[in-house]
Design a protein around this motif. Structure first.
Motif, PDB file in Angstrom:
ATOM      1  N   GLU A 100       1.578   6.061  -0.353  1.00 40.86           N
ATOM      2  CA  GLU A 100       1.461   5.506   0.993  1.00 40.86           C
ATOM      3  C   GLU A 100       0.868   4.103   0.957  1.00 40.86           C
ATOM      4  O   GLU A 100       0.291   3.631   1.940  1.00 40.86           O
ATOM      5  CB  GLU A 100       0.664   6.463   1.886  1.00 40.86           C
ATOM      6  CG  GLU A 100       1.440   7.758   2.102  1.00 40.86           C
ATOM      7  CD  GLU A 100       0.801   8.735   3.054  1.00 40.86           C
ATOM      8  OE1 GLU A 100      -0.333   8.468   3.504  1.00 40.86           O
ATOM      9  OE2 GLU A 100       1.431   9.766   3.337  1.00 40.86           O
ATOM     10  N   ASN A 101       1.041   3.435  -0.182  1.00 39.88           N
ATOM     11  CA  ASN A 101       0.687   2.020  -0.280  1.00 39.88           C
ATOM     12  C   ASN A 101       1.792   1.198   0.367  1.00 39.88           C
ATOM     13  O   ASN A 101       2.830   1.732   0.767  1.00 39.88           O
ATOM     14  CB  ASN A 101       0.517   1.611  -1.750  1.00 39.88           C
ATOM     15  CG  ASN A 101      -0.559   2.411  -2.449  1.00 39.88           C
ATOM     16  OD1 ASN A 101      -1.510   2.870  -1.820  1.00 39.88           O
ATOM     17  ND2 ASN A 101      -0.412   2.595  -3.758  1.00 39.88           N
ATOM     18  N   SER A 102       1.600  -0.116   0.434  1.00 37.96           N
ATOM     19  CA  SER A 102       2.642  -0.988   0.964  1.00 37.96           C
ATOM     20  C   SER A 102       3.901  -0.861   0.121  1.00 37.96           C
ATOM     21  O   SER A 102       3.833  -0.666  -1.100  1.00 37.96           O
ATOM     22  CB  SER A 102       2.160  -2.447   0.968  1.00 37.96           C
ATOM     23  OG  SER A 102       1.053  -2.602   1.830  1.00 37.96           O
ATOM     24  N   ASP A 123       5.497   0.695   6.661  1.00 34.16           N
ATOM     25  CA  ASP A 123       4.186   0.147   6.312  1.00 34.16           C
ATOM     26  C   ASP A 123       3.251   0.101   7.509  1.00 34.16           C
ATOM     27  O   ASP A 123       2.069   0.446   7.407  1.00 34.16           O
ATOM     28  CB  ASP A 123       4.345  -1.259   5.714  1.00 34.16           C
ATOM     29  CG  ASP A 123       4.802  -1.219   4.255  1.00 34.16           C
ATOM     30  OD1 ASP A 123       5.063  -0.125   3.740  1.00 34.16           O
ATOM     31  OD2 ASP A 123       4.894  -2.302   3.639  1.00 34.16           O
ATOM     32  N   ARG A 124       3.769  -0.300   8.654  1.00 37.22           N
ATOM     33  CA  ARG A 124       2.911  -0.392   9.850  1.00 37.22           C
ATOM     34  C   ARG A 124       2.475   0.990  10.328  1.00 37.22           C
ATOM     35  O   ARG A 124       1.333   1.168  10.756  1.00 37.22           O
ATOM     36  CB  ARG A 124       3.643  -1.145  10.962  1.00 37.22           C
ATOM     37  CG  ARG A 124       3.847  -2.620  10.663  1.00 37.22           C
ATOM     38  CD  ARG A 124       3.978  -3.430  11.933  1.00 37.22           C
ATOM     39  NE  ARG A 124       4.376  -4.803  11.664  1.00 37.22           N
ATOM     40  CZ  ARG A 124       4.428  -5.760  12.573  1.00 37.22           C
ATOM     41  NH1 ARG A 124       4.102  -5.488  13.837  1.00 37.22           N
ATOM     42  NH2 ARG A 124       4.799  -6.978  12.259  1.00 37.22           N
ATOM     43  N   GLN A 175       9.408  -2.032   6.615  1.00 34.24           N
ATOM     44  CA  GLN A 175       8.314  -2.684   7.356  1.00 34.24           C
ATOM     45  C   GLN A 175       7.746  -1.763   8.430  1.00 34.24           C
ATOM     46  O   GLN A 175       6.523  -1.724   8.633  1.00 34.24           O
ATOM     47  CB  GLN A 175       8.832  -3.982   7.978  1.00 34.24           C
ATOM     48  CG  GLN A 175       9.194  -5.054   6.951  1.00 34.24           C
ATOM     49  CD  GLN A 175       9.798  -6.277   7.601  1.00 34.24           C
ATOM     50  OE1 GLN A 175       9.138  -6.991   8.356  1.00 34.24           O
ATOM     51  NE2 GLN A 175      11.068  -6.525   7.323  1.00 34.24           N
ATOM     52  N   LEU A 179       1.954   3.565   8.502  1.00 24.70           N
ATOM     53  CA  LEU A 179       0.913   4.032   7.585  1.00 24.70           C
ATOM     54  C   LEU A 179      -0.386   3.265   7.779  1.00 24.70           C
ATOM     55  O   LEU A 179      -1.475   3.844   7.721  1.00 24.70           O
ATOM     56  CB  LEU A 179       1.394   3.906   6.138  1.00 24.70           C
ATOM     57  CG  LEU A 179       2.567   4.823   5.755  1.00 24.70           C
ATOM     58  CD1 LEU A 179       2.994   4.574   4.319  1.00 24.70           C
ATOM     59  CD2 LEU A 179       2.206   6.283   5.954  1.00 24.70           C
ATOM     60  N   GLN A 180      -0.278   1.959   8.005  1.00 33.38           N
ATOM     61  CA  GLN A 180      -1.483   1.158   8.238  1.00 33.38           C
ATOM     62  C   GLN A 180      -2.229   1.644   9.481  1.00 33.38           C
ATOM     63  O   GLN A 180      -3.459   1.653   9.512  1.00 33.38           O
ATOM     64  CB  GLN A 180      -1.101  -0.318   8.394  1.00 33.38           C
ATOM     65  CG  GLN A 180      -0.657  -0.990   7.099  1.00 33.38           C
ATOM     66  CD  GLN A 180       0.049  -2.314   7.347  1.00 33.38           C
ATOM     67  OE1 GLN A 180       0.101  -2.815   8.472  1.00 33.38           O
ATOM     68  NE2 GLN A 180       0.636  -2.880   6.297  1.00 33.38           N
ATOM     69  N   GLU A 181      -1.467   2.053  10.485  1.00 36.10           N
ATOM     70  CA  GLU A 181      -2.067   2.527  11.738  1.00 36.10           C
ATOM     71  C   GLU A 181      -2.371   4.028  11.700  1.00 36.10           C
ATOM     72  O   GLU A 181      -2.820   4.596  12.700  1.00 36.10           O
ATOM     73  CB  GLU A 181      -1.118   2.219  12.901  1.00 36.10           C
ATOM     74  CG  GLU A 181      -0.881   0.717  13.103  1.00 36.10           C
ATOM     75  CD  GLU A 181       0.181   0.423  14.147  1.00 36.10           C
ATOM     76  OE1 GLU A 181       0.634   1.380  14.832  1.00 36.10           O
ATOM     77  OE2 GLU A 181       0.573  -0.749  14.288  1.00 36.10           O
ATOM     78  N   LYS A 182      -2.102   4.655  10.532  1.00 34.86           N
ATOM     79  CA  LYS A 182      -2.378   6.091  10.333  1.00 34.86           C
ATOM     80  C   LYS A 182      -1.709   6.961  11.391  1.00 34.86           C
ATOM     81  O   LYS A 182      -2.280   7.918  11.910  1.00 34.86           O
ATOM     82  CB  LYS A 182      -3.887   6.343  10.295  1.00 34.86           C
ATOM     83  CG  LYS A 182      -4.606   5.572   9.191  1.00 34.86           C
ATOM     84  CD  LYS A 182      -6.046   5.980   9.050  1.00 34.86           C
ATOM     85  CE  LYS A 182      -6.777   5.130   8.009  1.00 34.86           C
ATOM     86  NZ  LYS A 182      -6.135   5.168   6.690  1.00 34.86           N
ATOM     87  N   THR A 190       7.848   0.157  15.675  1.00 41.48           N
ATOM     88  CA  THR A 190       6.712   0.965  15.222  1.00 41.48           C
ATOM     89  C   THR A 190       6.072   1.699  16.393  1.00 41.48           C
ATOM     90  O   THR A 190       5.769   2.897  16.311  1.00 41.48           O
ATOM     91  CB  THR A 190       5.669   0.085  14.524  1.00 41.48           C
ATOM     92  OG1 THR A 190       6.272  -0.595  13.419  1.00 41.48           O
ATOM     93  CG2 THR A 190       4.493   0.909  14.017  1.00 41.48           C
TER      94      THR A 190
END
Length: 392
Positions: free
Chosen positions: A250-252, A233-234, A230, A236-239, A198
């Motif tokens: 852009e959900n999990s 997901d990371r 995976q 997207l979580q970190e934008k 990531t």
């Protein structure tokens, strides 16, 4: 909406043939090396090392078989990207380039689509031998096609080290960054490979133009695909970026809920004769292109308008007794939907042409209640419209 089979252009096949014919590798030997490499790429991945690109026989087999296959996958995704706007130069970074698969895929695509302006490609790989073949393949293609407005620059470097980044940064920003079949080979022995990958992708994204695309392509194996989910997901979580495709949200990733699930693509393909001959020799069937991928952006663009009634088909259309079913994915998660044959109608006739990767719109899905529980299987009724928005 009709599907179109991917093909390999005669210019690419001619450039490969001219490059490998001087080696004079017998066909039977070529087929055996292809079989050995395929086993390494799929069933014996723990034994895989980039050093295979230093073996002349392995490189010949890779050029003959795996380059046309992987080049076709990349070109399928090039056609899926947002339309390239006219500009003076289209700049590309090909990471983990190997013998030039991504670089030549773009060159061939750019040439056949007659894109305006010049093409500039920078290739990075840890194998000097592979980079030499990449340069030769590029030169042979340009010579045959009469191309003068395309430049190729190569850099030898381990992607896990910072030296290559310092070398290519002055050439940034790039309109396209390709990372094909390489992410899964990075940070394998790291304490947290997903976090390391990531961070790597995030660093690479910094080299991307504001309206550019980063293409990540991986093998359609459960292990490599789930690892890509995976990383997605990371990111997207970190934008760090947004998803152009394949995801419609852009959900999990819902494919990660069940440890036996993974999401991959399958695109129609007409294999060239050389691929068919090798397949016949070793018993392979390569009549479709299978891979997992992400097209990443930083501007929020998406392949279609995101709506709760628009879905990506993430399975084959399964024919059961009296009905057909498929798995769909969107912001609401991953769900199975079916239509009974007796309920086929002009409104839902597109259902019969659904295929993995297609984007579809469904007017209404009915879930029946039985014993106080709502069925997980959704149904398309006779009067409900179901159409293909975009074919894969």
């Amino acid at each position: 909406m009709q599907r179109h089979n991917a093909t390999v252009s005669p210019l690419v096949l001619d450039a490969i043939r001219k490059l490998i014919e001087k080696e004079g590798l017998p066909h039977s030997r070529l087929a055996q090396v292809v079989s050995d490499l395929s086993r390494l790429f799929t069933k014996e991945r723990t034994e895989l090392s980039r050093s295979y690109l230093e073996d002349p026989a392995a490189v010949m087999a890779y050029l003959s078989y795996f380059v046309p296959v992987n080049l076709s996958k990349i070109q399928v995704l090039l056609d899926e990207m947002p339309i390239v706007q006219p500009q003076e130069r289209f700049s590309v970074l090909d990471l983990g380039s190997g013998p030039g698969t991504g670089s030549v895929a773009v060159l061939d695509w750019w040439h056949h689509h007659k894109h305006p302006g010049a093409l500039s490609v920078v290739a990075v790989d840890s194998s000097p031998n592979a980079l030499t073949y990449a340069s030769q393949l590029w030169s042979r293609y340009c010579h045959t096609a009469g191309i003068t407005m395309a430049s190729f620059q190569r850099h030898e470097g381990d992607l896990k080290q910072a030296a290559w980044l310092m070398q290519v940064r002055p050439r940034a920003p790039f309109d396209l960054i390709i990372l094909a079949n390489s992410l899964n080979e990075l940070y394998v022995e790291a304490k947290d490979p997903i976090a390391a990958r990531t961070n790597f992708v995030a660093e690479v994204l910094a080299l991307l133009a504001p309206s550019g695309t980063m293409m990540i392509l991986e093998p359609a194996l459960r292990e490599t695909s789930r690892a890509l989910h995976q990383v997605r997901d990371r990111l997207l979580q970190e934008k760090r970026c947004t998803i152009f495709s394949p995801c419609l949200h852009e959900n999990s990733c819902p494919a990660l809920v069940n440890p036996y699930d993974w999401c991959h693509e399958e695109r129609a393909w007409d294999p060239p004769t050389v691929i068919r001959q090798i397949d016949d020799e070793v018993g392979f069937i390569k009549d479709a292109l299978k891979f997992s991928y992400l097209l990443l952006r930083k501007d929020g663009r998406t392949i279609v308008e995101r709506r709760p009634d628009v879905y990506r088909v993430v399975s084959e259309l399964r024919e059961l007794k009296g009905e057909k079913r498929a798995w769909l994915c969107n912001e609401q998660g991953r769900h199975e939907v079916g239509r009974q044959d007796r309920l086929a109608s002009p409104q839902n006739k597109d259902f019969d042409a659904w295929h993995r990767g297609a984007i579809v719109q469904i007017e209404r899905i009915v879930r029946k209640e039985k014993g106080g529980k709502v069925s997980t299987l959704g149904r398309i009724e006779q009067d409900a419209a179901a159409k293909i928005v975009r074919s894969a």
